[in-house]
Motif scaffolding. Sequence first.
Motif, PDB file in Angstrom:
ATOM      1  N   ARG A  44       0.840  -1.208   0.000  1.00 15.73           N
ATOM      2  CA  ARG A  44       0.000   0.000   0.000  1.00 15.73           C
ATOM      3  C   ARG A  44       0.864   1.243   0.000  1.00 15.73           C
ATOM      4  O   ARG A  44       0.402   2.327  -0.317  1.00 15.73           O
ATOM      5  N   CYS A  45       2.145   1.085   0.326  1.00 20.62           N
ATOM      6  CA  CYS A  45       3.000   2.267   0.458  1.00 20.62           C
ATOM      7  C   CYS A  45       3.686   2.644  -0.858  1.00 20.62           C
ATOM      8  O   CYS A  45       4.162   3.766  -1.007  1.00 20.62           O
ATOM      9  N   GLY A  46       3.779   1.691  -1.768  1.00 24.28           N
ATOM     10  CA  GLY A  46       4.416   1.961  -3.053  1.00 24.28           C
ATOM     11  C   GLY A  46       5.918   1.739  -3.068  1.00 24.28           C
ATOM     12  O   GLY A  46       6.567   1.915  -4.089  1.00 24.28           O
ATOM     13  N   ALA A  47       6.501   1.335  -1.952  1.00 24.90           N
ATOM     14  CA  ALA A  47       7.953   1.225  -1.868  1.00 24.90           C
ATOM     15  C   ALA A  47       8.483  -0.207  -1.936  1.00 24.90           C
ATOM     16  O   ALA A  47       9.697  -0.407  -1.934  1.00 24.90           O
ATOM     17  N   SER A  48       7.610  -1.169  -2.005  1.00 23.63           N
ATOM     18  CA  SER A  48       8.069  -2.562  -2.046  1.00 23.63           C
ATOM     19  C   SER A  48       8.898  -2.816  -3.303  1.00 23.63           C
ATOM     20  O   SER A  48       8.603  -2.300  -4.376  1.00 23.63           O
ATOM     21  N   CYS A  79       3.834  -6.910  -0.491  1.00 27.77           N
ATOM     22  CA  CYS A  79       4.564  -6.160   0.540  1.00 27.77           C
ATOM     23  C   CYS A  79       5.847  -6.907   0.875  1.00 27.77           C
ATOM     24  O   CYS A  79       5.832  -8.134   0.998  1.00 27.77           O
ATOM     25  N   ASP A  80       6.941  -6.179   1.015  1.00 26.83           N
ATOM     26  CA  ASP A  80       8.199  -6.801   1.431  1.00 26.83           C
ATOM     27  C   ASP A  80       8.681  -6.237   2.764  1.00 26.83           C
ATOM     28  O   ASP A  80       9.814  -6.474   3.162  1.00 26.83           O
ATOM     29  N   GLY A  81       7.845  -5.491   3.444  1.00 25.17           N
ATOM     30  CA  GLY A  81       8.196  -4.960   4.753  1.00 25.17           C
ATOM     31  C   GLY A  81       8.836  -3.578   4.712  1.00 25.17           C
ATOM     32  O   GLY A  81       9.096  -2.986   5.760  1.00 25.17           O
TER      33      GLY A  81
HETATM   34  S1  FES Z   1       3.014  -1.810   2.321  1.00 22.42           S
HETATM   35 FE1  FES Z   1       4.567  -1.309   0.929  1.00 22.42          FE
HETATM   36  S2  FES Z   1       6.223  -2.549   1.512  1.00 22.42           S
HETATM   37 FE2  FES Z   1       4.657  -3.049   2.882  1.00 22.42          FE
END
Ligand code: FES
Length: 74
Positions: A42-46, A52-54
Amino acid sequence: MSEVKVTVLKDGPYKVEGPISMKDHEENQIEVPSGKAVALCRCGASTNKPFCDGTHSKIGFEGAKAAVEAHRKG
Ligand code: FES
């Protein structure tokens, strides 16, 4: 389980449980572990999108609380 359940985790991913199939924008099937919940970024940074990779924890991602409350029912 025959129902799909999506949970918006606090300052984290969307947790999706249930029988789902996923495809990318070109209709290619994305492997989803059978019988297990998946976490969608959800953050776009995975670096492992759409999963999601944390990384959200490392970057201090904060979910859009106002948007969540605006769409919450009951
Ligand atoms: S929600 Fe984007 S890395 Fe976890």
